[in-house]
Design an enzyme around this catalytic site. Structure first.
Site, PDB file in Angstrom:
ATOM      1  N   PHE A  41      -5.320   7.633 -27.143  1.00  0.00           N
ATOM      2  CA  PHE A  41      -4.499   6.366 -27.801  1.00  0.00           C
ATOM      3  C   PHE A  41      -5.268   4.920 -27.385  1.00  0.00           C
ATOM      4  CE2 PHE A  41      -1.602   7.256 -24.514  1.00  0.00           C
ATOM      5  CZ  PHE A  41      -1.262   6.217 -23.765  1.00  0.00           C
ATOM      6  N   LYS A  55      -3.874 -14.918 -11.061  1.00  0.00           N
ATOM      7  CA  LYS A  55      -5.168 -14.300 -10.502  1.00  0.00           C
ATOM      8  C   LYS A  55      -6.065 -15.537 -10.039  1.00  0.00           C
ATOM      9  CE  LYS A  55      -8.367 -10.715 -11.893  1.00  0.00           C
ATOM     10  NZ  LYS A  55      -8.362  -9.564 -12.793  1.00  0.00           N
ATOM     11  N   ALA A  56      -5.883 -16.505 -10.890  1.00  0.00           N
ATOM     12  CA  ALA A  56      -7.032 -17.926 -10.605  1.00  0.00           C
ATOM     13  C   ALA A  56      -6.796 -18.101  -9.287  1.00  0.00           C
ATOM     14  CB  ALA A  56      -6.886 -18.943 -11.791  1.00  0.00           C
ATOM     15  N   GLU A 139     -12.098  -6.979 -20.909  1.00  0.00           N
ATOM     16  CA  GLU A 139     -12.445  -5.693 -20.367  1.00  0.00           C
ATOM     17  C   GLU A 139     -11.828  -4.853 -21.054  1.00  0.00           C
ATOM     18  OE1 GLU A 139     -12.036  -5.389 -15.709  1.00  0.00           O
ATOM     19  OE2 GLU A 139     -10.204  -4.783 -16.482  1.00  0.00           O
TER      20      GLU A 139
HETATM   21  P1  0O2 Z   1      -3.132  -6.742 -14.988  1.00  0.00           P
HETATM   22  O1  0O2 Z   1      -1.675  -7.009 -15.155  1.00  0.00           O
HETATM   23  O2  0O2 Z   1      -3.488  -5.300 -15.435  1.00  0.00           O
HETATM   24  O3  0O2 Z   1      -3.795  -7.692 -15.774  1.00  0.00           O
HETATM   25  P2  0O2 Z   1      -9.299  -7.167  -8.633  1.00  0.00           P
HETATM   26  O4  0O2 Z   1      -8.434  -7.640  -9.331  1.00  0.00           O
HETATM   27  O5  0O2 Z   1      -9.751  -8.325  -7.540  1.00  0.00           O
HETATM   28  O6  0O2 Z   1      -9.288  -5.769  -8.087  1.00  0.00           O
HETATM   29  P3  0O2 Z   1     -11.319  -7.671 -10.766  1.00  0.00           P
HETATM   30  O7  0O2 Z   1     -12.472  -8.543 -10.517  1.00  0.00           O
HETATM   31  O8  0O2 Z   1     -10.229  -8.392 -11.450  1.00  0.00           O
HETATM   32  O9  0O2 Z   1     -10.752  -7.115  -9.293  1.00  0.00           O
HETATM   33  O10 0O2 Z   1     -11.708  -6.316 -11.763  1.00  0.00           O
HETATM   34  P4  0O2 Z   1     -11.256  -4.930 -11.631  1.00  0.00           P
HETATM   35  O11 0O2 Z   1     -10.880  -4.465 -10.642  1.00  0.00           O
HETATM   36  O12 0O2 Z   1     -12.278  -4.226 -12.163  1.00  0.00           O
HETATM   37  O13 0O2 Z   1     -10.089  -5.118 -12.730  1.00  0.00           O
HETATM   38  C1  0O2 Z   1      -8.731  -5.691 -12.414  1.00  0.00           C
HETATM   39  C2  0O2 Z   1      -7.779  -4.890 -13.369  1.00  0.00           C
HETATM   40  O14 0O2 Z   1      -7.934  -3.573 -13.252  1.00  0.00           O
HETATM   41  C3  0O2 Z   1      -6.417  -5.208 -12.872  1.00  0.00           C
HETATM   42  O15 0O2 Z   1      -5.796  -6.187 -13.529  1.00  0.00           O
HETATM   43  C4  0O2 Z   1      -5.850  -4.041 -13.458  1.00  0.00           C
HETATM   44  O16 0O2 Z   1      -5.426  -3.833 -14.729  1.00  0.00           O
HETATM   45  C5  0O2 Z   1      -6.532  -3.032 -12.902  1.00  0.00           C
HETATM   46  N1  0O2 Z   1      -6.678  -2.732 -11.578  1.00  0.00           N
HETATM   47  C6  0O2 Z   1      -7.525  -3.013 -10.535  1.00  0.00           C
HETATM   48  N2  0O2 Z   1      -7.144  -2.334  -9.406  1.00  0.00           N
HETATM   49  C7  0O2 Z   1      -5.812  -1.684  -9.716  1.00  0.00           C
HETATM   50  C8  0O2 Z   1      -4.896  -0.929  -8.638  1.00  0.00           C
HETATM   51  O17 0O2 Z   1      -5.314  -0.913  -7.719  1.00  0.00           O
HETATM   52  N3  0O2 Z   1      -3.901  -0.750  -9.401  1.00  0.00           N
HETATM   53  C9  0O2 Z   1      -3.666  -0.565 -10.622  1.00  0.00           C
HETATM   54  N4  0O2 Z   1      -2.395  -0.194 -11.048  1.00  0.00           N
HETATM   55  N5  0O2 Z   1      -4.259  -1.605 -11.584  1.00  0.00           N
HETATM   56  C10 0O2 Z   1      -5.526  -2.008 -11.092  1.00  0.00           C
HETATM   57  P5  0O2 Z   1      -4.934  -7.261 -13.097  1.00  0.00           P
HETATM   58  O18 0O2 Z   1      -5.269  -8.574 -13.320  1.00  0.00           O
HETATM   59  O19 0O2 Z   1      -4.585  -7.073 -11.423  1.00  0.00           O
HETATM   60  O20 0O2 Z   1      -3.503  -6.876 -13.621  1.00  0.00           O
END
Ligand code: 0O2
Length: 210
Positions: A41, A55-56, A139
């Site tokens: 899905f 995040k910013a 993404e």
């Molecule tokens: P949301 O709420 O899902 O939007 P970084 O965030 O620094 O690790 P970056 O550059 O943003 O890294 O890229 P990355 O790691 O490829 O992608 C970030 C997103 O991947 C996250 O978005 C999560 O969706 C997922 N993700 C990455 N690491 C983890 C983890 O350890 N646990 C979980 N559950 N998800 C993860 P956001 O913005 O964090 O959150």
């Protein structure tokens, strides 16, 4: 009056809606052919404003650089039954010509310290607007059901503890990630039996006209 954020997020919303249709359409095509779909899905979301701001701040991204530097304001997830399906989905995405792949991050062979596993593809997607074409970053996360289960639970705990997990929870989450990994391995070993059963089940449903 339309608020600034609504205006900013409008192309991202449009991209998520369009991509959901397109990626779900890939699954529908496998179903139509009556063969195993590597896609179980698809979900999609636009990052809420509070998470964008959060995040910013964490990543020191100036608000006027969000478009170039925040890659997941538009986010899609494709869930697969088996680890090997992820490769198939990645190959299918690479062949498409309705977006350009900017970056791929393989957190499956290189899992994150938290235990997180998933395959990330960052794309540049053209949105058609009344003012012309606008290319935005999105993404796509591709993962198995087990990886998704772990990530969803970890994400909600992360929210509860603001990323600062007590040591015992951290260890349990790492153990749970190991268990999810083993579950994926076990399922891969009996993949063909599972697929045969699923095919037989769907033939039976078809015969019943469901
Ligand atoms: P949301 O709420 O899902 O939007 P970084 O965030 O620094 O690790 P970056 O550059 O943003 O890294 O890229 P990355 O790691 O490829 O992608 C970030 C997103 O991947 C996250 O978005 C999560 O969706 C997922 N993700 C990455 N690491 C983890 C983890 O350890 N646990 C979980 N559950 N998800 C993860 P956001 O913005 O964090 O959150």
């Amino acid at each position: 009056m339309v608020k600034h954020w609504d205006l900013f997020l409008a192309p991202y919303k449009q991209a998520v809606e369009e991509l959901k249709v397109k990626l779900k359409g890939m699954r529908a095509q496998f179903e139509m052919l009556g063969v195993h779909s590597p896609i179980e899905f698809v979900t999609g979301r636009v990052k809420p404003v509070a998470s964008i701001l959060d995040k910013a701040q964490k990543k020191n991204i100036p608000l006027d650089k969000l478009e170039e530097q925040m890659q997941d304001i538009a986010g899609l997830r494709m869930m697969c039954q088996f680890v090997d399906d992820i490769k198939t989905v990645v190959e299918l995405l690479r062949k498409r010509n309705d977006f350009e792949i900017v970056e791929e991050r393989d957190y499956i062979t290189q899992k994150k310290e938290s235990g997180y596993r998933s395959y990330h593809m960052v794309i540049r997607y053209p949105v058609q607007t009344i003012c012309g074409e606008k290319k935005i970053l999105a993404e796509i996360q591709i993962r198995t059901l087990a990886m998704n289960f772990w990530a969803t639970i970890e994400h909600s705990l992360n929210y509860k503890y603001s990323g600062r997990f007590p040591e015992d929870i951290k260890v349990r989450l790492q153990r749970a990630a190991e268990a999810a990994y083993r579950l994926d391995e076990e399922m891969s070993k009996i993949r063909f039996e599972i697929q045969e059963a699923q095919a037989a089940f769907s033939r039976k449903q078809d015969a019943k006209g469901e």
